[in-house]
Design an enzyme around this catalytic site. Structure first.
Site, short mmCIF file in Angstrom:
data_model
loop_
_atom_site.label_atom_id
_atom_site.label_comp_id
_atom_site.label_asym_id
_atom_site.label_seq_id
_atom_site.Cartn_x
_atom_site.Cartn_y
_atom_site.Cartn_z
N CYS A 186 2.65 -17.23 17.87
CA CYS A 186 2.50 -18.14 16.73
C CYS A 186 2.15 -17.36 15.47
O CYS A 186 2.67 -17.63 14.38
CB CYS A 186 1.41 -19.17 17.02
N ASP A 222 -24.66 11.54 -0.55
CA ASP A 222 -25.12 11.82 -1.91
C ASP A 222 -26.65 11.83 -1.85
O ASP A 222 -27.24 11.08 -1.07
CB ASP A 222 -24.63 10.75 -2.86
N CYS A 265 -1.13 -18.79 20.18
CA CYS A 265 -1.01 -17.46 20.78
C CYS A 265 -0.53 -16.46 19.75
O CYS A 265 -0.28 -16.80 18.59
CB CYS A 265 -0.05 -17.49 21.98
N ASP A 281 -19.80 8.46 -7.23
CA ASP A 281 -19.51 8.62 -5.81
C ASP A 281 -18.23 7.91 -5.40
O ASP A 281 -17.73 8.12 -4.29
CB ASP A 281 -20.67 8.05 -4.96
N ASP A 287 -24.01 5.81 -3.72
CA ASP A 287 -24.42 4.57 -4.40
C ASP A 287 -24.03 4.52 -5.87
O ASP A 287 -24.21 3.49 -6.51
CB ASP A 287 -25.93 4.38 -4.28
#
Length: 770
Positions: free
Chosen positions: A24, A442, A21, A666, A662
């Site tokens: 724990c 971009d 649970c 960026d 990419d």
């Protein structure tokens, strides 16, 4: 599994066994946090794993494992492929196995079935001694795990679900045994015995744990599906073997090696229908390759010589020979699995609230149960009623559902997203994606293909009626000038010649002219023996022919394209330049760029484009695909500043911005944005800075990523609502006697099952633009 970084820290992943649970989880985290040298630790109940960062050399992993085991839990270092298969291989008679569930119900059935016969007028029940005989093995054999785990939690100075079950069932069993041993109750008051309550509670808890284990298997299916893509062996060609067209490779010409023995540079043979074992480049053969489980691409991709392939992809109809570039943990498949595992074992920020609640939950429940018992005893003057209601409170309050609510939804959501090429690396984005109202793109490589292509070739003579033969001759000649050049425009010319099935004309006396272009003498064709030059229009300023050339090129400039001119430099005795043709280059939009923008508009998200191009070119692209706002002539270092401005508060409202890019330039903007999305076709730096990686490099995945993030966030909220609702409603009902211990046990198991089942509904998600 361990790794090192440059900050003098080491990272480990441990498989933790025995957690039941949220309490724990909290206890293991606290134990790890107290270990000297441990800088950070995060434990996940759904994956049963702990992510640990320690200071290098401060403590050994074996010492950490030993300290975790002292808290009452099993611990071992995770393997390279994780622990996702452990649940599948569990024994029928394991603690969470089906065998124990079936046996517990078989033993308990004679105890609770008479309750269902009473409405039909059938007053039948077993004698008290028979009830004792059936309930005892359920309590102390099948239920022994709860005593062991409960004892360990008490020894560690905390409580967990097992302690609640052990206390509650022991109270019901002990009360029944006490009543049975009193002579006046042996025959006349059998109906006051509560052996069926303690037995059925254990049955329902065991059933709940088995259902949880099965549900966890389903939430980990994405990882297991990826792991199965790993072939066990690879066919490595012998050194010195020459490859010939239309010639097969016999069995004696390659070695069948285990995958961990394959090295970069090896030539690997892949037969039709086999999985590609390594990342690399095809050096022989052609085929169609199915990369769907890696990139989400639904159709097989055509591959030929010099094409890159990913380990784990399925080869189609052709025989391939691949030169290995990356194997093992360096491969794309391994990195994908690592990213998904990291996402599934990390915690969303909302989980911190759950952890704080769980840390005090069990002690609070025990206090509430004591108060309920004392209150009912004082009110009814009945110890049996008091004990039964206290037992009901203990059982209904088990916080399994609370601990599973968030990680189960994260596992299911990130898993199904990975199937369709969306890698959610940072669970925090799940809490932010539903707030997004701006997406910034971009341009180059994100909305466009990212590499220049020849878009037009216009001869100066007879520009409107030039035959295709004349154009082809000019293209072949211009391509010949660029042979051997690595310039992007040179590659665009050579690609254009190849697409038109033209062979570049061989050129002599070639020389590069820095800042201008390239010069050479064709050896064949209509321009044989002439000195030709391919250069930019801007480099011709000051020449007599500049205005004429500019007039021819202006239409292409207006469209934001790059224009070169092919010139005969020695066409007259005076040495004047004679322009032959202008050649326009541009970066084409991706085919689905407009569909991607339309999908975001349907989600009521404003779109922005950041570009270093001139105003005219950037605006033209923006209008073509429907971008709401365009920022042109942006320097790479200024992208993050624009993201920050977009996030600023306007009219009392903060905007949440996603950045899609990419490139290396960026990365700052991706990190600055609330949600960063990187195209896998870009650089590693961009992917490291982003919280989401789009494996196919298609802009349509942006809307899909937002959609699956929103749905995952909704599941987290729904799960937490139901988890809190069960406890908030159930505890008072149990204290007031509206829930018997047996019903409380059933409700507790049902709450966990509902949370997990609700999370698994995410597996039905599909991209809208697939």
């Amino acid at each position: 599994m361990s790794a090192k970084d440059t900050t003098n820290s080491e990272f480990f992943t441990l498989d933790i066994g025995g957690m039941t649970c949220a309490s724990c989880v909290s206890r293991v985290e606290k134990a790890l946090g107290k270990i000297p040298g441990v800088e950070a630790a995060s434990v996940n109940l759904a994956t049963e794993q702990a992510k640990i960062r320690i200071k290098t050399g401060s403590i050994s992993l074996s010492d950490i494992i030993g300290l975790v085991q002292k808290t009452g839990y099993e611990a071992q270092e995770s393997t390279a492929r994780g622990n996702q298969n452990q649940n599948i291989s569990k024994s029928f008679w394991a603690d969470d196995g089906l065998g124990r569930v079936i046996l517990s119900f078989l033993l308990s059935a004679p105890l609770f079935l008479p309750m269902f016969l009473m409405p039909f007028g059938m007053q039948w029940s077993l004698s008290g001694w028979w009830q004792l005989a059936l309930a005892t093995p359920v309590q102390f054999v099948l239920g022994w795990r709860f005593y062991v785990a409960g004892y360990k939690s008490v020894r560690a100075g905390a409580g967990n679900m097992d302690l609640l079950v052990a206390l509650g069932t022991s109270a019901a069993y002990g009360l029944s045994l006490y009543l049975l041993l009193i002579p006046t109750h042996v025959h006349a008051q059998v109906h006051e015995l509560y052996f069926e309550g303690s037995a059925v509670i254990i049955c329902m808890v065991l059933l709940g744990k088995w259902l949880e284990a099965r549900a966890k298997q389903h939430t980990g299916e994405a990882i297991r599906a990826l792991q199965k893509l790993w072939p066990e062996h690879a066919k490595v060609l012998n050194i010195g073997l020459e490859l010939q067209d239309n010639a097969g490779v016999s069995a004696g010409q390659y070695r069948d090696l285990p995958l961990d023995q394959v090295l970069p540079g090896d030539r690997v043979l892949v037969l039709p229908g086999e999985r590609i074992p390594v990342d690399g480049v095809i050096i022989f053969g052609a085929s169609h390759v199915d990369e769907s489980l890696l990139t989400g691409e639904s159709e097989p991709v055509k591959k030929g010589i010099d094409s890159s392939v990913i380990g784990g992809a399925l080869n189609g109809e052709g025989v391939l020979v691949i030169r290995a570039h990356a194997v093992g943990i360096e491969s794309v498949l391994s990195q994908i699995i690592s990213l998904v595992e990291d996402a599934q074992t990390q915690k969303a920020p909302i989980q911190k609230l759950v952890d704080q609640v769980s840390a005090i939950f069990v002690p609070t429940v025990i206090v509430l149960a004591l108060m309920a018992g004392i209150g009912n005893w004082l009110y009814f003057d009945s110890s049996s009623i008091a004990i039964l209601r206290a037992v009901s409170v203990l059982v209904i309050a088990c916080p399994c559902a609370l601990g599973l609510a968030t990680p189960a939804a994260i596992m299911a959501g990130t898993g199904v997203a990975a199937r369709f090429g969306i890698l959610i690396k940072d669970p925090q984005v799940l809490e932010l994606a539903h707030k997004l109202d701006i997406v910034a793109f971009d341009k180059t490589g994100t909305l466009t293909l990212g590499k220049p292509r020849m878009l037009a070739l216009m001869p100066f003579s007879s520009p409107f009626d030039a035959s295709s033969i004349e154009v082809n001759q000019i293209l072949a000649t211009a391509a010949g000038l660029q042979l051997g050049s690595e310039h992007p425009l040179a590659k665009a010319l050579l690609d254009a010649a190849k697409e038109n099935n033209l062979s570049p004309v061989a050129t002599s006396a070639s020389k590069a002219l820095p800042g201008i272009g390239i010069e050479g003498i064709p050896s064949a064709g209509p321009f044989a023996g002439l000195t030709l030059r391919l250069q930019s229009v801007a480099s011709l300023k000051g020449e007599a022919e500049y205005d004429t050339i500019l007039q021819q090129a202006q239409a292409y400039f207006d469209q934001g394209q790059t224009v070169s001119v092919l010139i005969n430099t020695g066409s007259s005795d005076k040495g004047t330049l004679r322009p032959i043709a202008v050649i326009a280059f541009g970066d084409e939009l991706k085919a689905n760029a407009q569909a991607a923008i339309n999908a975001l508009h349907e989600l009521h998200i404003r779109t922005v484009m950041l570009s270093g191009d001139n105003e005219a070119a950037a605006t033209r692209v923006g209008k073509t695909i429907g971008i709401d706002e365009v920022f042109a002539q942006i320097l790479p270092g200024n992208k993050a500043e624009i993201i920050q401005k977009l996030q600023s508060v306007a009219k009392g409202k903060k905007h949440y911005v996603a950045m899609v890019g990419d490139g290396v330039n960026d990365a700052p903007a991706l990190a600055m944005a609330d949600v960063g999305m990187a195209m896998s076709t870009g650089t590693d730096v961009a992917m490291q800075a982003a919280g989401i990686t789009l494996m196919r490099g298609e802009p349509t995945l942006v809307a899909d990523a937002i959609d699956v993030s929103k749905k995952t966030w909704n599941k987290i909220r729904q799960n937490l609502f139901w988890a809190f609702a069960f406890n908030t409603i159930g505890i008072p009902m149990a204290a007031l006697g509206y829930l018997s211990p047996m019903l409380a046990g059933s409700a507790m198991a049902l709450s966990s099952f509902c949370v997990l089942s609700n999370a698994l509904l995410l597996k039905r998600w599909r991209p809208s633009l697939r």
